[in-house]
Design an enzyme around this catalytic site. Structure first.
Site, PDB file in Angstrom:
ATOM      1  N   GLU A   1      -4.440  -6.215  -0.671  1.00 48.46           N
ATOM      2  CA  GLU A   1      -3.453  -7.283  -0.458  1.00 48.46           C
ATOM      3  C   GLU A   1      -2.857  -7.131   0.937  1.00 48.46           C
ATOM      4  O   GLU A   1      -3.275  -6.284   1.717  1.00 48.46           O
ATOM      5  CB  GLU A   1      -2.361  -7.241  -1.532  1.00 48.46           C
ATOM      6  CG  GLU A   1      -1.536  -5.965  -1.538  1.00 48.46           C
ATOM      7  CD  GLU A   1      -0.569  -5.857  -2.715  1.00 48.46           C
ATOM      8  OE1 GLU A   1      -0.545  -6.745  -3.591  1.00 48.46           O
ATOM      9  OE2 GLU A   1       0.174  -4.857  -2.765  1.00 48.46           O
TER      10      GLU A   1
ATOM     11  N   ASP B   1       7.866  -6.932   2.549  1.00 52.26           N
ATOM     12  CA  ASP B   1       6.738  -7.779   2.947  1.00 52.26           C
ATOM     13  C   ASP B   1       6.964  -8.482   4.288  1.00 52.26           C
ATOM     14  O   ASP B   1       6.831  -9.721   4.383  1.00 52.26           O
ATOM     15  CB  ASP B   1       6.469  -8.845   1.866  1.00 52.26           C
ATOM     16  CG  ASP B   1       6.209  -8.234   0.508  1.00 52.26           C
ATOM     17  OD1 ASP B   1       5.638  -7.136   0.453  1.00 52.26           O
ATOM     18  OD2 ASP B   1       6.562  -8.871  -0.498  1.00 52.26           O
TER      19      ASP B   1
END
Ligand code: FUB
Length: 384
Positions: A244, A31
């Site tokens: 997302e 991420d």
């Protein structure tokens, strides 16, 4: 982890042919949110760990407990691990699952934005502050008021306004907030409360931050993505709609919102004239990588553009043990100038080379197949 399904894969060959190698090999990282502060690159990453938590479509097995942040003098340099920057136990409001963070700087202070589940099992986003870009960070006692869901990305505009983009479906709980309060019904069902396929897609959210960067200055608004007919994307359009991993960057005065399509595993982007949108869908930046999730950041460093992303190649396909990578990207000015609606502004052939190789490893791979099997509990290898 169904090992037998990945046994036929030659990960050594796959990794040798990959366009980039993991930046960090001594721990698993994911991420990437990446910024340049005072001429240096800083990577704000999730710290993936192994746990005994069974896989599910809520992502419960992504049970991260702390953050390490990394500094680099250049995108080709070493990524230095600056140690533990914050632990979940040091965040009063947070109970578990420290997911994808981001950070920003103002007046010499660094603000870390972290999503985690609170003591009621609801994802919130909180702030922690440090005098150093790599921490250690001190958490605020409470999460941001009216914050919810996951994947904060904080964007500083040229006029010094700061905006947070955020949200994530399924385990990220965005679908539970459609009426302004948390819908706790069917807690184990990641698909409960999603719109129908022919309804407008759920949107990422955007909210301007207060001057002290500690709260939302306004109620969060929808980041609407429109199609070629200026209609909002539909929920069933799962090769293009938001899932997302929000990211925002600006290029030639336009706002580029990029994101993951989740169950179809693309990083796509959409362009607007202002930070609130609407954003016109513009194409893909990154094809599916090894692993279920995909998440990225785009930065400019010394006049060149770079895409940071992650995959599960180092862990040989374990979907919750990921590694951050980086590659250069270019804007395809030719393609965008030939079309009134740009479909491919980024030129990222390297990613396609990876993807081609990946397709040969997993012969049944295609975007359609990916979208047909939308279970998050399978890693990319098990999907095919
Ligand atoms: O790392 C946990 C979650 O996986 C992130 O919040 C998502 O963006 C996906 O990468």
């Amino acid at each position: 982890m169904p090992e037998e399904i990945t046994q036929h894969i030659n990960f050594d060959e796959l990794n040798q042919n990959a366009i980039s190698q993991p930046l960090i090999k001594h721990i698993y990282t994911a991420d990437p949110a990446v910024h340049v502060f005072n001429g240096k690159i800083y990577i704000y990453a999730s710290h993936d760990i192994e746990t005994n938590i069974p896989f599910d479509d809520l992502g419960s097995h992504f049970a991260m407990e702390d953050y390490h942040f990394f500094s680099m003098d250049s995108p080709t340099g070493e990524a230095k691990d600056n140690g533990v920057a914050l632990r979940v136990n040091d965040v009063p409001w947070a109970a578990k699952q420290m997911w994808a963070p981001d950070a920003t700087e103002k007046n010499g202070k660094y603000y870390l934005y972290l999503p985690a589940k609170d003591h009621d099992d609801i994802f919130r986003i909180g702030v922690a502050i440090s005098d150093s870009p790599v921490g250690p960070f001190t958490a605020q006692p409470h999460a941001i008021k009216k914050s919810f869901s996951i994947d904060p990305a904080v964007f500083k505009d040229d006029d010094e306004s700061y905006y947070m983009y955020f949200g994530g479906l399924w385990g990220g709980q965005l679908q539970r907030w459609q009426n302004g309060k948390f819908n706790a019904e069917q807690p184990e069902n990641p698909f409960a409360h999603l719109p129908k396929d022919d309804e407008p897609a759920l949107c990422a959210k955007v909210a301007k931050l207060t001057d002290d960067l500690l709260e939302f200055a306004e109620d969060a608004k929808d980041v609407v993505i429109i199609d070629e007919n200026n209609k909002p994307l539909l929920q069933g359009d799962n090769e293009r709609r938001f899932f997302e991993a929000s990211w925002m960057h600006k290029y030639k005065g336009k706002y580029y919102f990029s994101y993951s399509t989740g169950d179809t595993h693309f990083i796509c982007y959409a362009i607007a004239e202002n930070p609130y949108g609407p954003f016109k869908y513009a194409g893909r930046i990154l094809n599916p990588v090894v692993g279920w999730t995909t998440h990225h950041a785009i930065i400019k460093f010394n006049s060149e553009w770079y895409l940071f992303y992650h995959d599960s190649s180092l862990s040989k396909g374990v979907t919750h043990l990921r590694s951050i990578k980086v590659t250069k990207i270019e804007y395809d000015e030719m393609a965008s100038s030939k079309q009134s609606t740009p479909t491919t502004t980024f030129q990222y052939e390297a990613s396609n080379a990876d993807y081609d190789f990946f397709c040969r490893m997993f012969p049944n791979t295609s975007a359609n197949k990916a979208s047909a099997n939308n279970s998050r509990q399978h890693d990319t290898a098990t999907r095919h």
